[in-house]
Design a protein around this motif. Structure first.
Motif, PDB file in Angstrom:
ATOM      1  N   ASN A   1       0.822  -1.220   0.000  1.00  0.00           N
ATOM      2  CA  ASN A   1       0.000   0.000   0.000  1.00  0.00           C
ATOM      3  C   ASN A   1       0.847   1.257   0.000  1.00  0.00           C
ATOM      4  O   ASN A   1       0.339   2.328   0.265  1.00  0.00           O
ATOM      5  N   ALA A   2       2.136   1.139  -0.276  1.00  0.00           N
ATOM      6  CA  ALA A   2       3.010   2.294  -0.398  1.00  0.00           C
ATOM      7  C   ALA A   2       4.041   1.978  -1.476  1.00  0.00           C
ATOM      8  O   ALA A   2       4.444   0.844  -1.651  1.00  0.00           O
ATOM      9  N   ALA A   3       4.439   3.024  -2.203  1.00  0.00           N
ATOM     10  CA  ALA A   3       5.398   2.834  -3.289  1.00  0.00           C
ATOM     11  C   ALA A   3       6.503   3.865  -3.165  1.00  0.00           C
ATOM     12  O   ALA A   3       6.345   4.911  -2.524  1.00  0.00           O
ATOM     13  N   ALA A   4       7.619   3.561  -3.793  1.00  0.00           N
ATOM     14  CA  ALA A   4       8.761   4.468  -3.751  1.00  0.00           C
ATOM     15  C   ALA A   4       9.602   4.245  -4.994  1.00  0.00           C
ATOM     16  O   ALA A   4       9.572   3.175  -5.610  1.00  0.00           O
ATOM     17  N   LEU A   5      10.325   5.296  -5.354  1.00  0.00           N
ATOM     18  CA  LEU A   5      11.322   5.199  -6.402  1.00  0.00           C
ATOM     19  C   LEU A   5      12.697   5.250  -5.740  1.00  0.00           C
ATOM     20  O   LEU A   5      13.029   6.203  -5.033  1.00  0.00           O
TER      21      LEU A   5
ATOM     22  N   LEU B   1       7.420  -1.435  -4.171  1.00  0.00           N
ATOM     23  CA  LEU B   1       6.195  -1.399  -3.379  1.00  0.00           C
ATOM     24  C   LEU B   1       6.484  -2.037  -2.028  1.00  0.00           C
ATOM     25  O   LEU B   1       7.135  -3.078  -1.952  1.00  0.00           O
ATOM     26  N   TYR B   2       6.023  -1.414  -0.951  1.00  0.00           N
ATOM     27  CA  TYR B   2       6.320  -1.895   0.387  1.00  0.00           C
ATOM     28  C   TYR B   2       5.045  -2.109   1.176  1.00  0.00           C
ATOM     29  O   TYR B   2       4.057  -1.393   1.020  1.00  0.00           O
ATOM     30  N   ASP B   3       5.118  -3.110   2.090  1.00  0.00           N
ATOM     31  CA  ASP B   3       4.034  -3.366   3.028  1.00  0.00           C
ATOM     32  C   ASP B   3       4.094  -2.328   4.139  1.00  0.00           C
ATOM     33  O   ASP B   3       5.176  -1.823   4.479  1.00  0.00           O
ATOM     34  N   ASP B   4       2.954  -2.029   4.765  1.00  0.00           N
ATOM     35  CA  ASP B   4       2.910  -0.988   5.808  1.00  0.00           C
ATOM     36  C   ASP B   4       3.844  -1.316   6.973  1.00  0.00           C
ATOM     37  O   ASP B   4       4.432  -0.426   7.597  1.00  0.00           O
TER      38      ASP B   4
END
Length: 518
Positions: free
Chosen positions: A9-13, A108-111
């Motif tokens: 539910n979170a993404a990052a570059l 993409l990372y888990d909370d």
């Protein structure tokens, strides 16, 4: 293994290149525009899905549990190395923003989990950069190597770094131990090579000195002249002193002809040094004329053959000779052999008038003098020689007895009939010739007369003629007692010879721990 995308539910570059290299840019809004600044940095702004930043180069839209990316500006965008229009992003996809923009990886990372990377992911980032970057190959590889080292040192856990340091330490220790082992093996190989070279040299020398059928006639003529000269000198000696005739005739049965052979043996496996044979079954020789020898050879055992003189002590079934006769291998064979050792393959003695030899065993050797005591496998049945209780003095006459030049001197005394028989039978081998001489009752020592020039506690010097093969023979006084053991010649000084004083024989016998044979 990557987490299940349904729970991200979170993404990052994660920026792999450019001024933002090594940093994360989080994407949390439903729609985010990405602008490329002149300094090659990316700027992320939240926008309405139906609106957008006119300066944007790309737009991210949340779709289910992941994001889609769309190229919206005039500058090109590449996804995993291919030109992009729009596409759904997956974990680990690599995006390149414009001609001058950075290379970034989508994650993409888990909370409940932070953005910590595994070593595998770091390595994958580097490989992905190499695959997708459009820079020249040499620049890509240089950058990838530097980035890998930087990220392993910065982005991994303390435990991993400690483990790497420990592993490097163990590797360095292992390499050091391997280096030491290689040095030891090399030293052993070099030692073995020195030993084998020494044996090969001795074999080459023996080959040059061996008796060949074509040499027998010339040998007989040459040594016959020497024998005539010696006989004339002996007649003169006997004419001057009837005691000399008695000394020679009495001592001769106790003066023996020694024959031996030695080779090299591997201490652990017991393998013997052998000749290497070619396809024709013949021994191979090196360009320098030496035989090619090896522990893995399939030819005959490489046996160095030697001869010398010994004599029996009165009252004891012991033979006395030189140490260099009982231990004939030189320092090159003996030095430092941890894997290979010299061994006697055969050691025998022929008594005058006896057709069969006795087998010899080394009983003791002097540490300070060139002396050795030998035992025999059966009784000598000869009176033996007494040791003089008085040292010789300069001017005393002495008689040296032995077998100078070994087989050659005895062949010179046999006459043409015996030599012709050897030539016809082809019996010119080292062991065969001695056996034939013994069977024909032709083994007998030669005697030469001389004057003592100097006598000390360690050396007796005299001018009686002798040469190699006479080593270990007795030096007798006018009473037939042993005053020295013939050991060396000084050809540069008028043929003078050296002997070990007989007193050292007594010291060697006294040091023996075995009971004397009665």
């Amino acid at each position: 293994m990557s987490p299940d995308p349904e729970h991200w539910n979170a993404a990052a570059l994660e920026h792999l290149t450019g001024p933002m290299r090594g940093k994360l840019s989080w994407i949390t809004a439903r729609a985010v525009d990405v602008c490329l600044r002149p300094d090659k940095r990316l700027v992320f702004t939240e926008t309405h899905p139906d609106e957008g930043n006119p300066d944007a180069i790309a737009r991210f839209r949340r779709v289910g549990s992941t994001y889609e990316i769309e190229a919206v500006g005039t500058q090109p965008v590449w996804l995993n190395g291919k030109p992009l229009q729009s596409a759904a992003l997956g974990y680990g996809d690599v995006i390149e923003f414009g001609e001058t923009g950075p290379l970034s990886r989508f994650r993409l990372y888990d909370d409940s989990h932070g953005p910590g990377l595994t070593v595998g992911e770091i390595l994958d980032d580097v490989l992905c950069y190499v695959r997708t970057s459009r820079r020249p190959l040499h620049r890509k590889l240089g950058f990838a190597a530097a980035d890998l080292v930087r990220r392993l040192a910065r982005d991994t856990s303390i435990f991993f770094r400690a483990l790497v340091v420990l592993s490097l330490g163990l590797l360095a220790y292992t390499l050091y131990q391997q280096h030491r082992a290689d040095q030891l093996i090399q030293a052993r190989l070099e030692t073995g090579t020195v030993q084998i070279d020494a044996v090969a040299t001795a074999l080459a020398d023996a080959r040059r000195e061996s008796i060949r059928p074509a040499d027998l006639a010339a040998l007989q003529s040459e040594l016959g002249e020497r024998l005539t000269t010696n006989a004339e000198r002996l007649r003169t000696l006997e004419a001057r002193s009837g005691a000399s005739r008695r000394v020679i005739s009495t001592a001769s049965p106790s003066v023996v002809f020694l024959q031996g052979g030695y080779s090299l043996r591997h201490k652990k496996t017991g393998e013997m040094l052998r000749h290497v044979v070619g396809q024709n079954g013949m021994p191979v020789h090196l360009p320098n004329g030496q035989p090619f020898l090896s522990l893995s050879g399939t030819g005959d055992i490489a046996e160095v053959q030697f001869n010398g003189t010994g004599f029996v002590l009165a009252g004891r079934d012991l033979l006395i000779t030189n140490r260099h006769v009982a231990e004939p291998w030189g320092t090159g064979v003996r030095a430092g052999g941890e894997e290979i050792e010299p061994v006697m393959t055969r050691f025998i003695a022929y008594f005058p008038g006896q057709p069969t030899p006795v087998t010899l065993t080394v009983l003791a050797m002097s540490d300070s003098m060139d002396l050795a005591a030998l035992t025999m496998d059966r009784g000598a049945e000869v009176p033996g020689l007494e040791i003089s209780q008085e040292a010789p003095a300069p001017g005393d006459e002495v008689i040296v007895m032995g077998y100078p030049t070994g087989l050659k001197s005895m062949l010179a005394q046999t006459g043409s009939t015996f030599v012709q028989e050897l030539k016809e039978a082809g019996e010119t081998g080292f062991w065969a010739v001695a056996g034939q001489l013994a069977a024909a009752n032709l083994i007998a020592p030669l005697a030469s007369r001389g004057i003592v020039g100097q006598a000390t506690d360690v050396t007796v010097v005299y001018d009686a003629e002798t040469t190699h093969g006479g080593s270990g023979g007795p030096v007798l006084n006018a009473s037939g007692e042993v005053v020295a053991v013939n050991t060396a010649i000084i050809p540069e000084f008028g043929g003078s010879n050296l002997g070990v004083p007989a007193a050292h024989i007594s010291s060697l016998i006294e040091a023996l721990t075995t009971a004397p044979v009665q």
